[in-house]
Scaffold this motif. Sequence first.
Motif, mmCIF file in Angstrom:
data_model
loop_
_atom_site.group_PDB
_atom_site.id
_atom_site.type_symbol
_atom_site.label_atom_id
_atom_site.label_comp_id
_atom_site.label_asym_id
_atom_site.label_seq_id
_atom_site.Cartn_x
_atom_site.Cartn_y
_atom_site.Cartn_z
ATOM 1 N N TYR A 93 1.281 -1.157 -0.017
ATOM 2 C CA TYR A 93 -0.099 0.213 -0.192
ATOM 3 C C TYR A 93 0.250 1.517 -0.366
ATOM 4 O O TYR A 93 0.427 2.135 -0.585
ATOM 5 N N CYS A 118 -8.515 4.958 -3.971
ATOM 6 C CA CYS A 118 -8.019 4.316 -3.290
ATOM 7 C C CYS A 118 -7.176 3.810 -1.721
ATOM 8 O O CYS A 118 -6.963 3.704 -1.053
ATOM 9 N N CYS A 125 -7.175 -1.005 -0.075
ATOM 10 C CA CYS A 125 -6.562 -1.265 -1.038
ATOM 11 C C CYS A 125 -5.803 -1.707 -1.250
ATOM 12 O O CYS A 125 -4.860 -2.060 -1.182
ATOM 13 N N ILE A 166 -5.803 -1.788 -10.153
ATOM 14 C CA ILE A 166 -5.672 -1.391 -8.351
ATOM 15 C C ILE A 166 -7.201 -2.295 -7.973
ATOM 16 O O ILE A 166 -8.584 -1.297 -8.888
ATOM 17 N N ARG A 168 -10.521 -2.902 -4.854
ATOM 18 C CA ARG A 168 -10.956 -2.872 -2.978
ATOM 19 C C ARG A 168 -12.170 -3.390 -3.542
ATOM 20 O O ARG A 168 -13.163 -3.926 -3.893
#
Length: 209
Positions: A93, A118, A125, A166, A168
Amino acid sequence: MSTSQPIGLRGINPVPARPRGVGSLAWLLLPCLASGCASLLPHGSIRTASPFASFDEARAAIERVVPYRTRTSELRELGFDLHDSANMREVPYPEVVARIAPNPSIPLDLLDAGIRDCIVARQACRAYEFKLSEQTRQRTGAFLLDFLNFRRTTLVTGWHFEGLLIVRDDLVLFRNHGGEPQVQRTEQQSNPLGPLQPAGEASGGLLLR
């Protein structure tokens, strides 16, 4: 009283035997002096494990990923398996934030929605980086100069792809890609000492110690 000599050997001077290895090498190199023998120069290829055969295929696949619509379960069919893909790296991260928002002075509302969400999601994330490539190395130029290590020229061709996803939870927030669609470069190395170059470098290293 004169000594006798076998009739079959009279008048014949013995000829020293020629080493077989030298003769074989000479016969091998003789045609190369006339034709070049480029086919005898070394060549090779490096290809990372990938479901794509070219840069265009990888780019087309990642462009089918739609932020806020594509689920992580769908990425495998597109060639980007987040659980079992070679040459994939899960980005920590802190590094994700440093890459997608390198300038902290930029307000969040000016960033891409996926990047903004993010950053807000923090540890929820996750980012995945894919590095795929194919490279071919072919030695070109004069065979004799290459064989004797005086001058070596290598042509490097291929492609290199980098993709970033990316996510989530199970939703893709952001995607990006880059790389080199057509890699083509020439590497040249000149050795004034030819076959003696390695020995000269080794001796120089000993003198500097």
